[in-house]
Design a protein around this motif. Structure first.
Motif, PDB file in Angstrom:
ATOM      1  N   ARG A  11       0.827  -1.202   0.000  1.00  0.00           N
ATOM      2  CA  ARG A  11       0.000   0.000   0.000  1.00  0.00           C
ATOM      3  C   ARG A  11       0.871   1.265   0.000  1.00  0.00           C
ATOM      4  O   ARG A  11       0.581   2.243  -0.688  1.00  0.00           O
ATOM      5  CB  ARG A  11      -0.934  -0.012   1.232  1.00  0.00           C
ATOM      6  CG  ARG A  11      -1.889   1.180   1.257  1.00  0.00           C
ATOM      7  CD  ARG A  11      -2.884   0.991   2.384  1.00  0.00           C
ATOM      8  NE  ARG A  11      -3.734  -0.169   2.155  1.00  0.00           N
ATOM      9  CZ  ARG A  11      -4.787  -0.194   1.345  1.00  0.00           C
ATOM     10  NH1 ARG A  11      -5.095   0.899   0.662  1.00  0.00           N
ATOM     11  NH2 ARG A  11      -5.510  -1.288   1.217  1.00  0.00           N
ATOM     12  N   SER A  12       1.953   1.207   0.767  1.00  0.00           N
ATOM     13  CA  SER A  12       2.838   2.372   0.838  1.00  0.00           C
ATOM     14  C   SER A  12       3.468   2.647  -0.518  1.00  0.00           C
ATOM     15  O   SER A  12       3.529   3.802  -0.986  1.00  0.00           O
ATOM     16  CB  SER A  12       3.921   2.149   1.889  1.00  0.00           C
ATOM     17  OG  SER A  12       4.847   3.212   1.890  1.00  0.00           O
ATOM     18  N   ASN A  13       3.927   1.581  -1.195  1.00  0.00           N
ATOM     19  CA  ASN A  13       4.539   1.763  -2.515  1.00  0.00           C
ATOM     20  C   ASN A  13       3.509   2.200  -3.556  1.00  0.00           C
ATOM     21  O   ASN A  13       3.810   3.004  -4.463  1.00  0.00           O
ATOM     22  CB  ASN A  13       5.210   0.463  -2.970  1.00  0.00           C
ATOM     23  CG  ASN A  13       6.548   0.236  -2.252  1.00  0.00           C
ATOM     24  OD1 ASN A  13       7.445   1.074  -2.328  1.00  0.00           O
ATOM     25  ND2 ASN A  13       6.662  -0.863  -1.525  1.00  0.00           N
ATOM     26  N   LEU A  17       3.627   5.603  -5.722  1.00  0.00           N
ATOM     27  CA  LEU A  17       3.573   5.585  -7.184  1.00  0.00           C
ATOM     28  C   LEU A  17       2.476   6.503  -7.711  1.00  0.00           C
ATOM     29  O   LEU A  17       2.654   7.219  -8.707  1.00  0.00           O
ATOM     30  CB  LEU A  17       3.349   4.139  -7.653  1.00  0.00           C
ATOM     31  CG  LEU A  17       3.409   3.915  -9.170  1.00  0.00           C
ATOM     32  CD1 LEU A  17       4.770   4.312  -9.731  1.00  0.00           C
ATOM     33  CD2 LEU A  17       3.118   2.437  -9.499  1.00  0.00           C
ATOM     34  N   GLN A  18       1.319   6.518  -7.038  1.00  0.00           N
ATOM     35  CA  GLN A  18       0.218   7.407  -7.465  1.00  0.00           C
ATOM     36  C   GLN A  18       0.608   8.882  -7.348  1.00  0.00           C
ATOM     37  O   GLN A  18       0.293   9.709  -8.214  1.00  0.00           O
ATOM     38  CB  GLN A  18      -1.027   7.119  -6.620  1.00  0.00           C
ATOM     39  CG  GLN A  18      -1.675   5.769  -6.932  1.00  0.00           C
ATOM     40  CD  GLN A  18      -2.815   5.452  -5.986  1.00  0.00           C
ATOM     41  OE1 GLN A  18      -2.885   6.024  -4.879  1.00  0.00           O
ATOM     42  NE2 GLN A  18      -3.689   4.525  -6.401  1.00  0.00           N
ATOM     43  N   ASN A  19       1.268   9.218  -6.249  1.00  0.00           N
ATOM     44  CA  ASN A  19       1.694  10.603  -6.037  1.00  0.00           C
ATOM     45  C   ASN A  19       2.690  11.035  -7.102  1.00  0.00           C
ATOM     46  O   ASN A  19       2.619  12.156  -7.634  1.00  0.00           O
ATOM     47  CB  ASN A  19       2.299  10.744  -4.646  1.00  0.00           C
ATOM     48  CG  ASN A  19       2.682  12.183  -4.320  1.00  0.00           C
ATOM     49  OD1 ASN A  19       1.910  13.104  -4.534  1.00  0.00           O
ATOM     50  ND2 ASN A  19       3.895  12.363  -3.822  1.00  0.00           N
ATOM     51  N   GLN A 521      10.568  10.606 -13.225  1.00  0.00           N
ATOM     52  CA  GLN A 521      10.611   9.342 -13.974  1.00  0.00           C
ATOM     53  C   GLN A 521      11.480   8.317 -13.245  1.00  0.00           C
ATOM     54  O   GLN A 521      11.167   7.131 -13.204  1.00  0.00           O
ATOM     55  CB  GLN A 521      11.134   9.608 -15.386  1.00  0.00           C
ATOM     56  CG  GLN A 521      10.153  10.320 -16.286  1.00  0.00           C
ATOM     57  CD  GLN A 521      10.742  10.661 -17.635  1.00  0.00           C
ATOM     58  OE1 GLN A 521      11.965  10.667 -17.794  1.00  0.00           O
ATOM     59  NE2 GLN A 521       9.860  10.971 -18.608  1.00  0.00           N
ATOM     60  N   THR A 522      12.555   8.763 -12.652  1.00  0.00           N
ATOM     61  CA  THR A 522      13.426   7.847 -11.884  1.00  0.00           C
ATOM     62  C   THR A 522      12.701   7.333 -10.656  1.00  0.00           C
ATOM     63  O   THR A 522      12.726   6.120 -10.356  1.00  0.00           O
ATOM     64  CB  THR A 522      14.716   8.581 -11.471  1.00  0.00           C
ATOM     65  OG1 THR A 522      15.377   9.059 -12.641  1.00  0.00           O
ATOM     66  CG2 THR A 522      15.633   7.670 -10.685  1.00  0.00           C
ATOM     67  N   ARG A 523      12.032   8.282  -9.932  1.00  0.00           N
ATOM     68  CA  ARG A 523      11.285   7.880  -8.738  1.00  0.00           C
ATOM     69  C   ARG A 523      10.144   6.942  -9.113  1.00  0.00           C
ATOM     70  O   ARG A 523       9.828   5.990  -8.377  1.00  0.00           O
ATOM     71  CB  ARG A 523      10.732   9.120  -8.037  1.00  0.00           C
ATOM     72  CG  ARG A 523      11.824   9.964  -7.356  1.00  0.00           C
ATOM     73  CD  ARG A 523      11.248  11.244  -6.800  1.00  0.00           C
ATOM     74  NE  ARG A 523      10.209  10.964  -5.819  1.00  0.00           N
ATOM     75  CZ  ARG A 523       9.425  11.909  -5.288  1.00  0.00           C
ATOM     76  NH1 ARG A 523       9.573  13.169  -5.679  1.00  0.00           N
ATOM     77  NH2 ARG A 523       8.498  11.573  -4.399  1.00  0.00           N
ATOM     78  N   GLN A 524       9.550   7.226 -10.271  1.00  0.00           N
ATOM     79  CA  GLN A 524       8.458   6.359 -10.710  1.00  0.00           C
ATOM     80  C   GLN A 524       8.973   4.937 -10.967  1.00  0.00           C
ATOM     81  O   GLN A 524       8.335   3.941 -10.614  1.00  0.00           O
ATOM     82  CB  GLN A 524       7.809   6.943 -11.962  1.00  0.00           C
ATOM     83  CG  GLN A 524       6.519   6.240 -12.380  1.00  0.00           C
ATOM     84  CD  GLN A 524       5.896   6.910 -13.568  1.00  0.00           C
ATOM     85  OE1 GLN A 524       6.612   7.278 -14.494  1.00  0.00           O
ATOM     86  NE2 GLN A 524       4.584   7.089 -13.534  1.00  0.00           N
ATOM     87  N   GLN A 525      10.151   4.846 -11.586  1.00  0.00           N
ATOM     88  CA  GLN A 525      10.736   3.526 -11.859  1.00  0.00           C
ATOM     89  C   GLN A 525      11.083   2.812 -10.555  1.00  0.00           C
ATOM     90  O   GLN A 525      10.843   1.604 -10.385  1.00  0.00           O
ATOM     91  CB  GLN A 525      11.985   3.679 -12.742  1.00  0.00           C
ATOM     92  CG  GLN A 525      12.600   2.354 -13.164  1.00  0.00           C
ATOM     93  CD  GLN A 525      11.670   1.526 -14.041  1.00  0.00           C
ATOM     94  OE1 GLN A 525      11.023   2.063 -14.926  1.00  0.00           O
ATOM     95  NE2 GLN A 525      11.552   0.231 -13.777  1.00  0.00           N
TER      96      GLN A 525
END
Length: 545
Positions: A11-13, A17-19, A521-525
């Protein structure tokens, strides 16, 4: 259906990812639009402030166009004034040339000669000078000249400064022509009647007849020859016949003829207009007033009838009211100035026989051919003046046409039309550009007919004044031009400041946004990888089955 439960790590991840996805969307929007504030939702304060700045810049931009048109309107007027000054300088050159030509000769314009020919030689038209020349050289033997010089108007004192003795003279042949009415352009022979119309004589005789009927001691001009003071040759003088206008010459002591006295009232009058000036046929009174014979004032002393009037109405020539009478035809002292009209005869020799052949050095001789040549030369000189006058009038016509063509978008500052230039959006700052009347009439260029040297000189004075007025107009328009131009430059700079201020509130930093996108994009990956790791525990349980 029961809700699926996620592990805390999953849930935390997922939330992370949504943010990150929301931030990626926002960053992509900034990158695509170039703005960090696209609506009031993004930043109400910045959005509305930037919008206010942009709206003012837009309003000023519209005014900037108006200022540009105002600059063009003023420039159109100043450009026209530059050309107008060139026209006036050209007109000044024409007038100067005409004046120089006129001053090389002595110009007299006898209004009694209908062509207004300029006569160079005064002996044909200046009886006053001729009479004095005869008296100086011949003295009392100059019978006709002496009688005219001794004459004084009945009813006035002998020493009267205006109409007493010494004020009258024997007229020149040209002055007799003026009194009769002669058209110079129709003269084809020095002797004879060519050019003679008799129009002035009729007017003068009508006035004399009217006065006689009212009890004044006067007579109409006789239908006889009258002596003139102009010389035909060394022993003859010119004659003029009042019946048919015949010009002729006769030996001074061979035949006797009539005598009338003339007087030249030079610069005696100051009329306000043509109607108030003396008129040919007017009665002249001893107090220097004048008027129609029909309005004769018996409380005053009539001294003569007007035979000629200068173009400006300030000068006039008069003839006495009656033919002189004499006690003999050929002897000195044959005229009694104290009783000029009761002699035994109405005629006299011009000069005694002892002096009749003496050539008066102060008077030029003109035989028939020389007389005709003088008249023709005078007409030619008058035509030259007319040509220069026409050229001057044409230049003024072109000048006025230029002034009329000086409008820009319907506004002509040189025809007293005004222009209002607004400098700000709330119309609290403006400039009223006052137009001027730059027409030739408004500038005082009113002397367009050159009948005398004074007329040409007056035109030159008017041109000088007009040029000064044009320079003043140019200076004033130049001041308006600089004001509008400075406000135009200021407004352009202000628009740039307003637009720059609005951009600072709304535009995104593309470098920053690009870096943010790369980081997101890096954080999203990474978030995706973390979510994948968090779900591996559940996948291990699935393998037990």
């Amino acid at each position: 259906m029961d809700k699926v439960s996620l592990t805390a790590s999953m849930r935390s991840n997922l939330l992370s990812l949504q943010n990150i996805s929301r931030q990626v969307d926002s960053t992509q929007n900034r990158l695509s639009t170039g703005k960090k504030v696209n609506s009031a939702i993004d930043n109400p304060s910045s959005y509305y402030t930037a919008r206010s700045l942009s709206n003012r810049a837009s309003d000023l931009d519209a005014l900037l166009d108006s200022m540009g048109q105002a600059v063009s309107t003023i420039k159109s007027a100043t450009t026209s004034l530059e050309t107008a000054a060139d026209f006036l300088e050209q007109a000044s050159a024409v007038a100067t040339q005409a004046l120089e030509s006129a001053e090389r000769i002595y110009i007299r314009q006898p209004s009694g000669i209908s062509d207004g020919a300029a006569i160079r030689d005064t002996s044909l038209f200046d009886g006053r000078a001729n009479t004095q020349a005869m008296l100086d050289q011949i003295g009392a033997d100059a019978l006709a000249a002496t009688a005219a010089n001794q004459f004084y108007a009945p009813g006035v004192d002998k020493d009267d400064a205006n109409f007493g003795q010494g004020q009258w003279y024997l007229p020149a042949v040209g002055e007799l022509m003026e009194m009769y009415g002669t058209t110079a352009g129709n003269i084809t022979d020095g002797r004879g009647t060519t050019g003679a119309s008799g129009e002035n004589k009729n007017v003068i005789n009508d006035a004399l007849a009217t006065l006689k009927n009212l009890g004044v001691d006067c007579t109409t001009l006789a239908n006889e020859y009258y002596w003139s003071s102009s010389e035909y040759h060394n022993s003859s003088s010119w004659l003029f016949h009042m019946d048919n206008g015949d010009r002729n010459g006769n030996i001074r002591s061979l035949l006797y003829h009539y005598v009338r006295c003339f007087q030249f009232l030079e610069n005696y009058f100051n009329p306000t207009d043509a109607a108030s000036a003396p008129q040919i046929g007017d009665v002249m009174y001893s107090d220097l007033t004048y008027g129609s014979a029909d309005d004769y004032d018996d409380s005053k002393t009539a001294v003569g009838i007007v035979t000629w009037v200068s173009e400006d109405g300030k000068s006039a020539k008069i003839v006495n009211l009656k033919d002189l009478t004499f006690n003999s035809t050929d002897s000195t002292s044959n005229f009694n100035p104290d009783d000029p009209y009761t002699g035994t005869q109405t005629y006299t020799y011009h000069t005694t026989s002892t002096k009749s052949r003496e050539d008066v050095t102060g008077i030029d001789n003109y035989d028939s051919s020389q007389f005709l040549t003088a008249i023709q030369e005078a007409i030619a000189e008058s035509s030259l003046s007319s040509a220069e006058e026409q050229q001057y009038q044409n230049i003024l016509f072109q000048y006025d046409s230029l002034i009329k063509d000086s409008s820009y978008k319907g506004v002509n500052l040189l025809q007293e039309q005004d222009l209002k230039v607004t400098f700000n959006e709330n119309r609290s700052a403006w400039l009223d550009v006052r137009g001027k009347d730059a027409s030739s009439a408004a500038l005082g260029l009113t002397t367009t007919e050159w009948n005398t040297i004074e007329d040409i000189a007056q035109s030159l004075k008017e041109i000088s004044s007009a040029l000064n007025q044009i320079r003043s107009m140019s200076s004033e328009l130049g001041g308006y031009y600089n004001i509008v131009l400075n406000r135009q430059d200021f407004t352009e700079n202000l628009i740039n400041v307003l637009e720059e201020g609005a951009d600072k509130l709304t535009l995104a930093d593309m470098n920053e946004e690009s870096a943010n996108m790369l980081a997101l994009q890096t954080r999203q990956q990474l978030a995706t990888n973390s979510l994948s790791l968090a779900s591996q525990a559940a996948q291990s349980i699935l393998r037990l089955f």
